[in-house]
Design a protein around this motif. Structure first.
Motif, short mmCIF file in Angstrom:
data_model
loop_
_atom_site.label_atom_id
_atom_site.label_comp_id
_atom_site.label_asym_id
_atom_site.label_seq_id
_atom_site.Cartn_x
_atom_site.Cartn_y
_atom_site.Cartn_z
N LEU A 117 -10.12 -46.24 -30.78
CA LEU A 117 -11.26 -45.88 -29.93
C LEU A 117 -12.10 -47.10 -29.58
O LEU A 117 -12.35 -47.96 -30.42
CB LEU A 117 -12.17 -44.90 -30.68
CG LEU A 117 -11.91 -43.40 -30.56
CD1 LEU A 117 -13.09 -42.65 -31.17
CD2 LEU A 117 -11.70 -42.95 -29.14
N ASP A 118 -12.60 -47.15 -28.32
CA ASP A 118 -13.53 -48.22 -28.00
C ASP A 118 -14.88 -47.89 -28.65
O ASP A 118 -15.15 -46.75 -29.03
CB ASP A 118 -13.69 -48.38 -26.48
CG ASP A 118 -14.23 -47.13 -25.83
OD1 ASP A 118 -15.40 -46.79 -26.08
OD2 ASP A 118 -13.47 -46.47 -25.09
N GLU A 119 -15.73 -48.91 -28.73
CA GLU A 119 -16.97 -48.78 -29.51
C GLU A 119 -17.89 -47.66 -29.03
O GLU A 119 -18.50 -46.95 -29.82
CB GLU A 119 -17.72 -50.12 -29.50
CG GLU A 119 -18.73 -50.19 -30.61
CD GLU A 119 -18.67 -51.48 -31.43
OE1 GLU A 119 -19.70 -52.11 -31.54
OE2 GLU A 119 -17.58 -51.84 -31.93
N GLU A 120 -17.98 -47.48 -27.71
CA GLU A 120 -18.89 -46.46 -27.16
C GLU A 120 -18.46 -45.06 -27.61
O GLU A 120 -19.27 -44.26 -28.09
CB GLU A 120 -18.88 -46.54 -25.63
CG GLU A 120 -19.94 -45.66 -25.00
CD GLU A 120 -19.72 -45.53 -23.49
OE1 GLU A 120 -20.30 -44.61 -22.91
OE2 GLU A 120 -18.96 -46.32 -22.91
N HIS A 121 -17.16 -44.76 -27.49
CA HIS A 121 -16.67 -43.45 -27.91
C HIS A 121 -16.72 -43.29 -29.43
O HIS A 121 -17.00 -42.21 -29.94
CB HIS A 121 -15.23 -43.23 -27.39
CG HIS A 121 -15.20 -42.95 -25.92
ND1 HIS A 121 -14.85 -43.90 -25.01
CD2 HIS A 121 -15.53 -41.84 -25.22
CE1 HIS A 121 -14.94 -43.38 -23.78
NE2 HIS A 121 -15.36 -42.14 -23.89
N PHE A 122 -16.44 -44.38 -30.10
CA PHE A 122 -16.50 -44.35 -31.56
C PHE A 122 -17.91 -43.96 -32.02
O PHE A 122 -18.09 -43.13 -32.90
CB PHE A 122 -16.12 -45.73 -32.12
CG PHE A 122 -15.87 -45.75 -33.60
CD1 PHE A 122 -14.58 -45.69 -34.11
CD2 PHE A 122 -16.92 -45.82 -34.51
CE1 PHE A 122 -14.35 -45.71 -35.49
CE2 PHE A 122 -16.70 -45.84 -35.88
CZ PHE A 122 -15.40 -45.78 -36.37
N LEU A 123 -18.90 -44.57 -31.36
CA LEU A 123 -20.29 -44.31 -31.71
C LEU A 123 -20.66 -42.85 -31.46
O LEU A 123 -21.32 -42.21 -32.28
CB LEU A 123 -21.20 -45.24 -30.89
CG LEU A 123 -22.63 -45.43 -31.40
CD1 LEU A 123 -22.65 -45.92 -32.84
CD2 LEU A 123 -23.38 -46.40 -30.51
N GLU A 136 -21.34 -53.22 -38.85
CA GLU A 136 -22.40 -53.23 -37.82
C GLU A 136 -22.63 -51.83 -37.25
O GLU A 136 -23.75 -51.38 -37.08
CB GLU A 136 -22.05 -54.19 -36.66
CG GLU A 136 -22.49 -55.62 -36.88
CD GLU A 136 -21.74 -56.30 -38.02
OE1 GLU A 136 -20.55 -55.99 -38.22
OE2 GLU A 136 -22.37 -57.11 -38.74
N LEU A 137 -21.51 -51.16 -36.97
CA LEU A 137 -21.60 -49.82 -36.40
C LEU A 137 -22.23 -48.84 -37.39
O LEU A 137 -23.03 -47.99 -37.01
CB LEU A 137 -20.20 -49.33 -35.99
CG LEU A 137 -20.19 -48.17 -35.01
CD1 LEU A 137 -20.48 -48.67 -33.61
CD2 LEU A 137 -18.86 -47.46 -35.02
#
Length: 214
Positions: free
Chosen positions: A46-52, A76-77
């Motif tokens: 998953l890319d970071e935006e979707h992961f978040l 960080e996330l």
């Protein structure tokens, strides 16, 4: 204690590979209904935006069930979305560095394959250890197997809770009796099953059974 031993009884690790058209929210909710006691979001694709987005949604879901929710690898996330903690591998970073970043209140889990790694992780502030792979597994290509003797030696060498991971099913979990673990971590034994709730219930019962045999 940031994380109680009993929270680690049935530790579920997500994998969208098994979703079959369902959402991560649906399958995780089903597993929580079946008695999962801890959830780790592990999504390599998953890319970071979707992961978040997924992470915030699952954190909310887990808090409704009073179940700890941690992020795999991404410190960080985990800080950004205020997860309950993070699980790191040996190569990700020293548990001490993670503790400095996350602060005193968050849960830190560390993967370990040897007694040396386990002792060091505890020294650096890990709250629990994930030890494996205890059985052959297809979920991780680079997983080396950890023999029963090593698992037992790790449990004896540290005072923090140890969970076994890797290739565990409700059929072979009984082979881990007497090792000193306080729970198991699984992916496909829950999320790869047609009836996730039932799979969780059966696995939890089987694990409770072996933990009675000291």
């Amino acid at each position: 204690m940031r994380c109680d031993k009993k929270d680690l009884l049935l530790y579920a690790v997500t994998d969208r590979h098994w979703l079959n058209g369902r959402t991560l929210h649906e399958v995780v909710k089903e597993s929580l209904d079946g008695g999962v006691t801890f959830v780790q979001l592990r999504e390599k694709q998953l890319d970071e935006e979707h992961f978040l987005q997924e992470a915030k949604d699952l954190k909310e879901l887990c808090s409704e069930y009073h179940v700890p929710f941690v992020i795999n690898d991404n410190v960080e996330l985990a800080i950004e979305m205020d997860a309950d903690g993070v699980h790191v591998g040996q190569s990700d970073m020293e548990a001490g560095d993670v503790r400095a970043k996350l602060g005193p209140d968050k849960i830190i889990g560390v993967s370990a394959q040897t007694v040396e790694q386990a002792v060091l992780a505890e020294k650096h502030g890990a709250d629990y250890l994930g030890v494996g792979a205890v059985f052959p597994t297809s979920s991780k290509d680079d997983a080396t197997e950890v023999p029963f003797e090593t698992l037992k030696a790790i449990c004896e060498a540290v005072s923090i809770p140890v969970i076994a991971i890797g290739g565990i099913t409700k059929e072979n979990v009984k082979e881990l009796a007497g090792s000193g673990i306080c729970g198991i971590a699984v992916i496909s034994a829950i999320y790869g099953q047609k009836e996730i709730r039932k799979a969780s219930e059966e696995l939890k019962a089987a694990t409770e059974e072996i933990l009675k045999k000291k």
